[in-house]
Design a protein around this motif. Structure first.
Motif, mmCIF file in Angstrom:
data_model
loop_
_atom_site.group_PDB
_atom_site.id
_atom_site.type_symbol
_atom_site.label_atom_id
_atom_site.label_comp_id
_atom_site.label_asym_id
_atom_site.label_seq_id
_atom_site.Cartn_x
_atom_site.Cartn_y
_atom_site.Cartn_z
ATOM 1 N N ILE A 111 0.863 -1.182 0.000
ATOM 2 C CA ILE A 111 0.000 0.000 0.000
ATOM 3 C C ILE A 111 0.899 1.232 0.000
ATOM 4 O O ILE A 111 1.658 1.461 0.948
ATOM 5 C CB ILE A 111 -0.905 0.016 1.248
ATOM 6 N N LYS A 112 0.845 2.006 -1.085
ATOM 7 C CA LYS A 112 1.606 3.256 -1.158
ATOM 8 C C LYS A 112 0.687 4.404 -0.758
ATOM 9 O O LYS A 112 -0.277 4.704 -1.454
ATOM 10 C CB LYS A 112 2.139 3.483 -2.577
ATOM 11 N N ASP A 113 1.003 5.025 0.364
ATOM 12 C CA ASP A 113 0.091 6.021 0.931
ATOM 13 C C ASP A 113 0.905 7.005 1.774
ATOM 14 O O ASP A 113 0.904 6.945 3.002
ATOM 15 C CB ASP A 113 -0.970 5.306 1.778
ATOM 16 N N LYS A 114 1.566 7.938 1.106
ATOM 17 C CA LYS A 114 2.509 8.816 1.815
ATOM 18 C C LYS A 114 1.841 9.688 2.868
ATOM 19 O O LYS A 114 2.471 10.049 3.873
ATOM 20 C CB LYS A 114 3.276 9.686 0.810
ATOM 21 N N ASN A 115 0.573 10.050 2.675
ATOM 22 C CA ASN A 115 -0.109 10.933 3.625
ATOM 23 C C ASN A 115 -1.012 10.194 4.611
ATOM 24 O O ASN A 115 -1.760 10.828 5.350
ATOM 25 C CB ASN A 115 -0.945 11.980 2.869
ATOM 26 N N ALA A 116 -0.962 8.865 4.599
ATOM 27 C CA ALA A 116 -1.800 8.048 5.479
ATOM 28 C C ALA A 116 -3.290 8.330 5.261
ATOM 29 O O ALA A 116 -4.084 8.310 6.192
ATOM 30 C CB ALA A 116 -1.429 8.257 6.952
ATOM 31 N N ILE A 132 1.472 -7.845 4.393
ATOM 32 C CA ILE A 132 1.033 -6.491 4.066
ATOM 33 C C ILE A 132 2.165 -5.534 4.369
ATOM 34 O O ILE A 132 2.757 -5.565 5.459
ATOM 35 C CB ILE A 132 -0.210 -6.071 4.889
ATOM 36 N N ARG A 133 2.472 -4.684 3.406
ATOM 37 C CA ARG A 133 3.469 -3.640 3.619
ATOM 38 C C ARG A 133 2.858 -2.281 3.296
ATOM 39 O O ARG A 133 2.020 -2.165 2.405
ATOM 40 C CB ARG A 133 4.720 -3.849 2.759
ATOM 41 N N VAL A 134 3.312 -1.256 4.008
ATOM 42 C CA VAL A 134 2.840 0.111 3.795
ATOM 43 C C VAL A 134 4.045 1.009 3.563
ATOM 44 O O VAL A 134 4.986 1.032 4.372
ATOM 45 C CB VAL A 134 2.040 0.635 5.001
ATOM 46 N N SER A 135 4.029 1.726 2.455
ATOM 47 C CA SER A 135 5.047 2.737 2.167
ATOM 48 C C SER A 135 4.426 4.105 2.405
ATOM 49 O O SER A 135 3.499 4.500 1.692
ATOM 50 C CB SER A 135 5.518 2.611 0.706
ATOM 51 N N THR A 136 4.905 4.815 3.422
ATOM 52 C CA THR A 136 4.284 6.085 3.801
ATOM 53 C C THR A 136 5.320 7.051 4.347
ATOM 54 O O THR A 136 6.350 6.644 4.895
ATOM 55 C CB THR A 136 3.188 5.848 4.869
ATOM 56 N N SER A 137 5.038 8.351 4.171
ATOM 57 C CA SER A 137 5.855 9.405 4.783
ATOM 58 C C SER A 137 5.280 9.824 6.123
ATOM 59 O O SER A 137 5.795 10.740 6.756
ATOM 60 C CB SER A 137 5.919 10.623 3.841
ATOM 61 N N CYS A 138 4.201 9.163 6.527
ATOM 62 C CA CYS A 138 3.503 9.514 7.762
ATOM 63 C C CYS A 138 3.289 8.253 8.604
ATOM 64 O O CYS A 138 2.153 7.816 8.811
ATOM 65 C CB CYS A 138 2.167 10.172 7.418
ATOM 66 N N ALA A 156 1.382 -8.920 11.376
ATOM 67 C CA ALA A 156 2.407 -7.892 11.512
ATOM 68 C C ALA A 156 2.513 -7.125 10.196
ATOM 69 O O ALA A 156 3.064 -7.628 9.214
ATOM 70 C CB ALA A 156 3.756 -8.518 11.869
ATOM 71 N N VAL A 157 1.965 -5.924 10.163
ATOM 72 C CA VAL A 157 2.055 -5.064 8.978
ATOM 73 C C VAL A 157 3.395 -4.350 9.018
ATOM 74 O O VAL A 157 3.746 -3.706 10.008
ATOM 75 C CB VAL A 157 0.903 -4.051 8.945
ATOM 76 N N MET A 158 4.163 -4.471 7.935
ATOM 77 C CA MET A 158 5.509 -3.907 7.879
ATOM 78 C C MET A 158 5.504 -2.575 7.144
ATOM 79 O O MET A 158 4.692 -2.345 6.242
ATOM 80 C CB MET A 158 6.452 -4.880 7.174
ATOM 81 N N LEU A 159 6.435 -1.708 7.509
ATOM 82 C CA LEU A 159 6.622 -0.443 6.813
ATOM 83 C C LEU A 159 7.767 -0.560 5.818
ATOM 84 O O LEU A 159 8.750 -1.269 6.062
ATOM 85 C CB LEU A 159 6.912 0.680 7.806
ATOM 86 N N GLY A 160 7.648 0.132 4.690
ATOM 87 C CA GLY A 160 8.688 0.113 3.669
ATOM 88 C C GLY A 160 8.358 -0.855 2.542
ATOM 89 O O GLY A 160 7.404 -1.636 2.621
ATOM 90 N N GLU A 161 9.165 -0.811 1.475
ATOM 91 C CA GLU A 161 8.945 -1.640 0.296
ATOM 92 C C GLU A 161 9.986 -2.760 0.224
ATOM 93 O O GLU A 161 11.141 -2.572 0.594
ATOM 94 C CB GLU A 161 9.006 -0.792 -0.976
ATOM 95 N N SER A 162 9.556 -3.910 -0.278
ATOM 96 C CA SER A 162 10.467 -5.046 -0.425
ATOM 97 C C SER A 162 10.801 -5.342 -1.888
ATOM 98 O O SER A 162 11.758 -6.054 -2.172
ATOM 99 C CB SER A 162 9.849 -6.292 0.206
ATOM 100 N N GLY A 163 9.978 -4.820 -2.809
ATOM 101 C CA GLY A 163 10.171 -5.115 -4.222
ATOM 102 C C GLY A 163 9.586 -6.446 -4.652
ATOM 103 O O GLY A 163 9.816 -6.895 -5.775
ATOM 104 N N ARG A 164 8.807 -7.086 -3.757
ATOM 105 C CA ARG A 164 8.261 -8.409 -4.078
ATOM 106 C C ARG A 164 6.732 -8.421 -4.078
ATOM 107 O O ARG A 164 6.117 -9.491 -3.990
ATOM 108 C CB ARG A 164 8.762 -9.437 -3.052
ATOM 109 N N ALA A 165 6.090 -7.279 -4.187
ATOM 110 C CA ALA A 165 4.636 -7.215 -4.057
ATOM 111 C C ALA A 165 3.927 -7.916 -5.209
ATOM 112 O O ALA A 165 4.279 -7.737 -6.379
ATOM 113 C CB ALA A 165 4.182 -5.764 -3.985
#
Length: 255
Positions: A111-116, A132-138, A156-165
């Motif tokens: 989930i790419k969501d920089k502003n949450a 589940i991974r979340v890429s966010t600036s917030c 466990a929801v992880m933050l950041g990208e793995s490149g394997r989505a």
């Protein structure tokens, strides 16, 4: 409280002149939330009387929905409701994935969501994929939803990208996109519940009106809406037709 500008075109000459000088003001009650202010004016030589509209709006002048062809200015500004469109697209993307693949797909959803923008709805995504991974600036905006996901699902929801989505809900692109199985889907048409649709003045954008009701007037049920149609390859599809294009393995796993 927000306001909505209505341009009257059906009144006679003297009626339009009166509205141009003194706009008509009406506070519209909304079941389950705050009212909004409807301001009706008319054009004269193609222009509205911004000073009169501003005075009629009062403190709502800074959060006014405008009909197509009318620009902000003269103290009148529109609210930023972009978070609402992202939220509805997130709901829609999750509905598509659930319809196409069920829950517990073995793989990663990013989930790419920089502003949450969609953080409050994270719980509907968690059962869909094993990871589940979340890429966010917030990250602070996601801290509580991530804790809730652990408490409710043991996930466990992880933050950041793995490149394997295996699937990506990209709320940071314009327009927002669901990328899955080589297919790309973007937002389509939104249909309001009838109780809200009856209140929407002519000429106002549906997604903006729904966003103002949800984010400003606190009609929280509108945060759960899906788009009724979605775009794929330049064509409009129903959600059921779009879900048939997604090919991911149905492979349930435990949490």
């Amino acid at each position: 409280m927000f306001s909505v500008l209505v341009i009257e075109s059906g009144a006679g000459f003297f009626g339009r002149r009166r509205l141009f000088k003194t706009p008509r003001v009406r506070d519209v009650r909304v079941y389950g939330g705050l009212p909004f202010r409807e301001i009706t004016t008319a054009r004269r030589r193609g222009k509205i009387n911004r000073e009169a509209v501003y005075a009629a709006a009062g403190r709502c002048a800074g959060s006014m929905l405008l009909p197509e062809g009318t620009a902000p200015g003269g103290g009148i500004s529109q609210p930023d409701l972009s978070d609402y469109k992202k939220l509805v697209f997130f709901n829609t993307a999750c509905s598509l994935l659930r319809s196409a693949c069920g829950c517990g797909v073995r793989g990663e959803l990013l989930i790419k969501d920089k502003n949450a923008s969609a953080a409050r709805r994270l719980g509907i995504a968690v059962p869909l994929f094993s990871d589940i991974r979340v890429s966010t600036s917030c990250p602070e905006g996601y801290s509580r939803p991530i804790e809730s996901a652990m408490d409710e699902f043991g996930a466990a929801v992880m933050l950041g990208e793995s490149g394997r989505a295996a699937a990506v809900i990209d709320l940071d692109s314009s327009p927002e996109r669901l990328i899955c199985g080589g297919e790309i889907f973007t937002a389509g048409k939104l249909i309001l519940p009838s109780a809200c649709a009856r209140l929407m003045p002519a000429g106002i954008n549906t997604i903006e009106f729904a966003g103002a009701l949800c984010l400003i007037n606190r009609i929280h049920s509108l945060s759960q809406l899906d788009f009724s149609e979605i775009y794929h390859g330049g064509k409009t599809l129903s959600l059921s037709a779009a879900s048939e294009l997604i090919r991911l393995p149905r492979n349930p796993v435990g949490y």
